[in-house]
Design an enzyme around this catalytic site. Structure first.
Site, PDB file in Angstrom:
ATOM      1  CG  LEU A  13      82.154  36.355  57.690  1.00  0.00           C
ATOM      2  CD1 LEU A  13      83.261  37.396  57.614  1.00  0.00           C
ATOM      3  CD2 LEU A  13      81.439  36.253  56.347  1.00  0.00           C
ATOM      4  CB  CYS A  72      86.936  36.210  63.169  1.00  0.00           C
ATOM      5  SG  CYS A  72      87.919  34.695  63.181  1.00  0.00           S
ATOM      6  CG  HIS A  73      84.199  39.191  61.851  1.00  0.00           C
ATOM      7  ND1 HIS A  73      84.494  37.914  61.413  1.00  0.00           N
ATOM      8  CD2 HIS A  73      84.707  40.046  60.917  1.00  0.00           C
ATOM      9  CE1 HIS A  73      85.129  37.982  60.252  1.00  0.00           C
ATOM     10  NE2 HIS A  73      85.272  39.267  59.925  1.00  0.00           N
ATOM     11  N   GLY A  74      83.979  39.298  66.687  1.00  0.00           N
ATOM     12  CA  GLY A  74      83.391  39.653  67.962  1.00  0.00           C
ATOM     13  C   GLY A  74      81.982  39.152  68.199  1.00  0.00           C
ATOM     14  N   PRO A  87      78.013  40.238  65.141  1.00  0.00           N
ATOM     15  CG  PRO A  87      79.740  40.012  63.580  1.00  0.00           C
ATOM     16  CD  PRO A  87      79.476  40.202  65.050  1.00  0.00           C
TER      17      PRO A  87
END
Length: 274
Positions: free
Chosen positions: A221, A239-241, A254
Site C-alpha cells: 500500500l 503497517c501490514h507486516g 501481504p
C-alpha cells in the site's frame, strides 16, 4: 344652378362650375347653359393636360383642370437615358489584362513568378507556425525544471559504511542504498528462487554484489519499510507486516512484489541513479 340663377336677383353674381372627365362624355354645364358641342380628347396621355384641354374647347365656355400627367412618357424618357458614364479602371489594371480579347491563360503567364513567390512564402510561414505550435505543445507536457533537476542523483559510495543502509531522495521517492557484507551476499544468493513469491535471483537485482539499490516503497500500500529489520534481516513494513530480505525480495506478508530496483550505474566510487 341655372334655376336658382333665373329665380333669384343674385343671378349676376352666380356662376356655374364644371368639371371635365376625359372619357368622351358631354360637359355637365358651362356659363349657365348646356353645351351641345362634344369635347374630343385624344387618348395620348402626354397631351391630357389643363393646357391642352383649354386649347381644345371654345374660349370662355369651359375651363378644366386635370391632375393626370404624362407618366408613361416620362418613364420612357427616363429608361431611355444614354448619358450614364461607365467608370473606367484602366489606369489601375495591368497592361497584360487590359485587352478584353486576351485569354486568361495567356495573361496569367506573366504573373506566374509572383504567384510562385507568394505561394512559397505562405508555405514557409505556415510550416514555421506549425512547428512553433507543436514545439510549445510538446514542451508544455515535459517535466518542469525542478523535476528535471532531480531526474538523476549522484551518490558517493564512500559515505556508506559496510553493513549499513542509507536513505536518499530521488524524484520525490525514498531511495535505499545498502552496503552488504559478504555473509549477506552469500545468504541471498543461496536462496532457492522457486520458493519465492516474486521469483528473482539476487544476481538479477544487483550490478555489484556488495551494493543494493532499491526504492523504499512497500509494494502493498505504498508505505516506507524500515531498514535492517524483519525476520530476514532486510526490510520490514510495520503497517501490514511485510518482510523483505537483504536483496529487497518479499518473503512474508501481504506485499505481492519485490521492492523496485531503479535504473542506476556505477561510475568509479559513485552511483548514478536515473
Amino acid at each position: 344652378m341655372n334655376v336658382i340663377a333665373r329665380t333669384s336677383n343674385l343671378s349676376p353674381y352666380l356662376k356655374a362650375t364644371s368639371a371635365a372627365i376625359p372619357n368622351g362624355l358631354r360637359p355637365v354645364a358651362g356659363s349657365g347653359k348646356v353645351q351641345k358641342s362634344k369635347v374630343v380628347v385624344k387618348s395620348d396621355v402626354e397631351r391630357l393636360t389643363s393646357y391642352s384641354l383649354s386649347q381644345a374647347l371654345p374660349t370662355g365656355q369651359l375651363r378644366a383642370r386635370s391632375g393626370i400627367t404624362g407618366i408613361g412618357a416620362m418613364q420612357q424618357i427616363r429608361l431611355g437615358h444614354t448619358d450614364i458614364r461607365v467608370p473606367d479602371f484602366s489606369a489601375y489594371r495591368r497592361k497584360d489584362v487590359q485587352d478584353p480579347t486576351t485569354k486568361s491563360r495567356e495573361s496569367a503567364e506573366s504573373r506566374l513568378t509572383f504567384s510562385y513567390l507568394f505561394t512559397g512564402a505562405a508555405a514557409i510561414a505556415g510550416a514555421y507556425s506549425a512547428k512553433t505550435v507543436v514545439t510549445q505543445f510538446v514542451t508544455s507536457m515535459a517535466a518542469s525544471a525542478d523535476v528535471l533537476a532531480l531526474a538523476k542523483v549522484e551518490i558517493k559510495l564512500d559515505d556508506i559504511p559496510e553493513g549499513k543502509s542509507m536513505v536518499f531522495k530521488w524524484r520525490g521517492k525514498p531511495l535505499f542504498i545498502r552496503h552488504r557484507k559478504a555473509d549477506e551476499i552469500a545468504r541471498e544468493q543461496s536462496v532457492a528462487v522457486e520458493t519465492l513469491r516474486h521469483q528473482q535471483h539476487d544476481n538479477d537485482r544487483v550490478k555489484r554484489p556488495e551494493w543494493l539499490v532499491v526504492i523504499g516503497i512497500c509494494t502493498h500500500l505504498g508505505c516506507v519499510p524500515i531498514a535492517n529489520a524483519g525476520e530476514f534481516g532486510g526490510y520490514y513494513c510495520p503497517c501490514h507486516g511485510s518482510h523483505y530480505d537483504a536483496s529487497g525480495r518479499i518473503r512474508k506478508g501481504p506485499a505481492p512484489l519485490n521492492l523496485e530496483v531503479p535504473p542506476h550505474e556505477f561510475v568509479e566510487n559513485m552511483v548514478v541513479v536515473g
